[in-house]
Design a protein around this motif. Structure first.
Motif, PDB file in Angstrom:
ATOM      1  N   UNK A  57      -3.335   6.311  12.355  1.00 12.20           N
ATOM      2  CA  UNK A  57      -4.152   6.522  11.168  1.00 12.20           C
ATOM      3  C   UNK A  57      -3.336   6.416   9.896  1.00 12.20           C
ATOM      4  N   UNK A  58      -2.130   6.957   9.927  1.00 14.91           N
ATOM      5  CA  UNK A  58      -1.254   6.864   8.759  1.00 14.91           C
ATOM      6  C   UNK A  58      -0.832   5.412   8.486  1.00 14.91           C
ATOM      7  N   UNK A  59      -0.695   4.629   9.548  1.00 13.46           N
ATOM      8  CA  UNK A  59      -0.362   3.207   9.372  1.00 13.46           C
ATOM      9  C   UNK A  59      -1.462   2.527   8.559  1.00 13.46           C
ATOM     10  N   UNK A  60      -2.701   2.724   8.987  1.00 13.40           N
ATOM     11  CA  UNK A  60      -3.818   2.147   8.247  1.00 13.40           C
ATOM     12  C   UNK A  60      -3.949   2.730   6.849  1.00 13.40           C
ATOM     13  N   UNK A  61      -3.676   4.033   6.728  1.00 11.54           N
ATOM     14  CA  UNK A  61      -3.759   4.693   5.429  1.00 11.54           C
ATOM     15  C   UNK A  61      -2.678   4.238   4.466  1.00 11.54           C
ATOM     16  N   UNK A  62      -1.613   3.667   4.963  1.00  8.50           N
ATOM     17  CA  UNK A  62      -0.548   3.159   4.090  1.00  8.50           C
ATOM     18  C   UNK A  62      -0.675   1.657   3.849  1.00  8.50           C
ATOM     19  N   UNK A  63      -0.970   0.903   4.899  1.00 10.14           N
ATOM     20  CA  UNK A  63      -1.051  -0.553   4.739  1.00 10.14           C
ATOM     21  C   UNK A  63      -2.257  -0.982   3.911  1.00 10.14           C
ATOM     22  N   UNK A  64      -3.377  -0.290   4.056  1.00  9.10           N
ATOM     23  CA  UNK A  64      -4.580  -0.647   3.293  1.00  9.10           C
ATOM     24  C   UNK A  64      -4.354  -0.572   1.784  1.00  9.10           C
ATOM     25  N   UNK A  65      -3.928   0.581   1.251  1.00  3.68           N
ATOM     26  CA  UNK A  65      -3.652   0.651  -0.182  1.00  3.68           C
ATOM     27  C   UNK A  65      -2.528  -0.284  -0.626  1.00  3.68           C
ATOM     28  N   UNK A  66      -1.530  -0.500   0.233  1.00  5.44           N
ATOM     29  CA  UNK A  66      -0.428  -1.393  -0.134  1.00  5.44           C
ATOM     30  C   UNK A  66      -0.939  -2.809  -0.362  1.00  5.44           C
ATOM     31  N   UNK A  67      -1.807  -3.277   0.512  1.00  9.64           N
ATOM     32  CA  UNK A  67      -2.355  -4.625   0.373  1.00  9.64           C
ATOM     33  C   UNK A  67      -3.214  -4.718  -0.885  1.00  9.64           C
ATOM     34  N   UNK A  68      -4.049  -3.701  -1.131  1.00  3.45           N
ATOM     35  CA  UNK A  68      -4.915  -3.724  -2.312  1.00  3.45           C
ATOM     36  C   UNK A  68      -4.093  -3.688  -3.607  1.00  3.45           C
ATOM     37  N   UNK A  69      -3.067  -2.851  -3.664  1.00  2.42           N
ATOM     38  CA  UNK A  69      -2.232  -2.785  -4.870  1.00  2.42           C
ATOM     39  C   UNK A  69      -1.484  -4.089  -5.097  1.00  2.42           C
ATOM     40  N   UNK A  70      -0.992  -4.680  -4.025  1.00  2.00           N
ATOM     41  CA  UNK A  70      -0.295  -5.962  -4.147  1.00  2.00           C
ATOM     42  C   UNK A  70      -1.254  -7.046  -4.633  1.00  2.00           C
ATOM     43  N   UNK A  71      -2.467  -7.049  -4.101  1.00  2.78           N
ATOM     44  CA  UNK A  71      -3.477  -8.012  -4.544  1.00  2.78           C
ATOM     45  C   UNK A  71      -3.784  -7.833  -6.035  1.00  2.78           C
ATOM     46  N   UNK A  72      -3.992  -6.584  -6.452  1.00  2.00           N
ATOM     47  CA  UNK A  72      -4.277  -6.330  -7.870  1.00  2.00           C
ATOM     48  C   UNK A  72      -3.111  -6.750  -8.757  1.00  2.00           C
ATOM     49  N   UNK A  73      -1.906  -6.486  -8.307  1.00  3.65           N
ATOM     50  CA  UNK A  73      -0.736  -6.886  -9.093  1.00  3.65           C
ATOM     51  C   UNK A  73      -0.682  -8.396  -9.261  1.00  3.65           C
ATOM     52  N   UNK A  74      -0.847  -9.125  -8.159  1.00  4.49           N
ATOM     53  CA  UNK A  74      -0.792 -10.583  -8.221  1.00  4.49           C
ATOM     54  C   UNK A  74      -1.967 -11.148  -9.028  1.00  4.49           C
ATOM     55  N   UNK A  75      -3.142 -10.532  -8.904  1.00  5.07           N
ATOM     56  CA  UNK A  75      -4.318 -11.005  -9.633  1.00  5.07           C
ATOM     57  C   UNK A  75      -4.137 -10.818 -11.138  1.00  5.07           C
ATOM     58  N   UNK A  76      -3.720  -9.630 -11.559  1.00  8.26           N
ATOM     59  CA  UNK A  76      -3.616  -9.356 -12.997  1.00  8.26           C
ATOM     60  C   UNK A  76      -2.368  -9.966 -13.617  1.00  8.26           C
ATOM     61  N   UNK A  77      -1.360 -10.276 -12.816  1.00  3.75           N
ATOM     62  CA  UNK A  77      -0.158 -10.913 -13.354  1.00  3.75           C
ATOM     63  C   UNK A  77      -0.479 -12.309 -13.883  1.00  3.75           C
ATOM     64  N   UNK A  78      -1.448 -12.969 -13.265  1.00  6.13           N
ATOM     65  CA  UNK A  78      -1.845 -14.305 -13.703  1.00  6.13           C
ATOM     66  C   UNK A  78      -2.768 -14.269 -14.922  1.00  6.13           C
ATOM     67  N   UNK A  79      -3.330 -13.092 -15.241  1.00  7.88           N
ATOM     68  CA  UNK A  79      -4.301 -12.964 -16.332  1.00  7.88           C
ATOM     69  C   UNK A  79      -3.916 -11.819 -17.267  1.00  7.88           C
TER      70      UNK A  79
END
Length: 144
Positions: free
Chosen positions: A33-55
Motif C-alpha cells: 500500500x505504501x508503494x502505491x501511496x508513494x509512486x502515485x503522487x510521484x508520477x503526478x508531481x513529475x507530470x505536473x512539473x513537466x507539463x508546467x515547465x513547457x508553459x
C-alpha cells in the motif's frame, strides 16, 4: 515548480524503499500500500512539473488565479461553514463509534480482531468526513 520535482523525487525514492521492503517481507501487505501511496503522487508531481515547465506564462497566470480564488471572501465563508457543519457531524459519528466499540467490548464481542475493527472504523470515519465536507460545500455554493 522545482518543489514539485524535489517532492516527486523524494516520493519516488520512498516508493523504492517500500517496494524493497514489500519483497523482503511479503506477508506484510501494508508495504504494498505504501508503494502505491508513494509512486502515485510521484508520477503526478513529475507530470505536473513537466507539463508546467513547457508553459511558464500559463503557470504564472494559474498561480495568480489560484491566489485570487484562495482569498475570495465568498469561498472563504462557504469553506468555514462547510467545515463547521462537517465537524459537528464528525463529532456525532465519533461519539456513536465510541459507544459502539464500548458495547462490543463490554459484551466481549471484540477480542483478537480489535485492530481490524478500529482500523476499518477510522478509515470509514475519514471517508465519511471527506464526503460530507464536499457535499456541504457544493450545497452551500449553490445556495450562495
Amino acid at each position: 515548480m522545482k518543489n514539485q520535482l524535489k517532492s516527486s523525487i523524494i516520493f519516488f525514492c520512498l516508493g523504492i524503499v517500500f517496494l524493497i521492503l514489500a519483497f523482503i517481507f511479503p506477508s506484510i501487505s501494508i508495504f504494498v500500500g505504501f508503494v502505491g501511496g508513494c509512486f502515485g503522487p510521484a508520477v503526478m508531481m513529475l507530470y505536473k512539473y513537466l507539463y508546467w515547465r513547457k508553459r511558464p506564462e500559463e503557470y504564472e497566470e494559474k498561480i495568480k488565479n489560484d491566489t485570487i480564488e484562495l482569498h475570495d471572501e465568498r469561498k472563504e465563508m462557504i469553506r468555514g461553514k462547510a467545515l463547521r457543519v462537517s465537524t459537528l457531524v464528525n463529532w456525532c459519528l465519533l461519539s456513536i463509534f465510541i459507544v459502539t466499540i464500548a458495547f462490543l467490548g463490554q459484551f466481549e464481542i471484540i477480542a483478537s480482531e480489535i485492530s481490524r475493527y478500529i482500523v476499518m472504523g477510522i478509515a470509514g470515519y475519514w471517508l465519511i468526513s471527506i464526503a460530507i465536507m464536499q457535499i456541504i460545500y457544493k450545497w452551500l455554493s449553490k445556495k450562495y
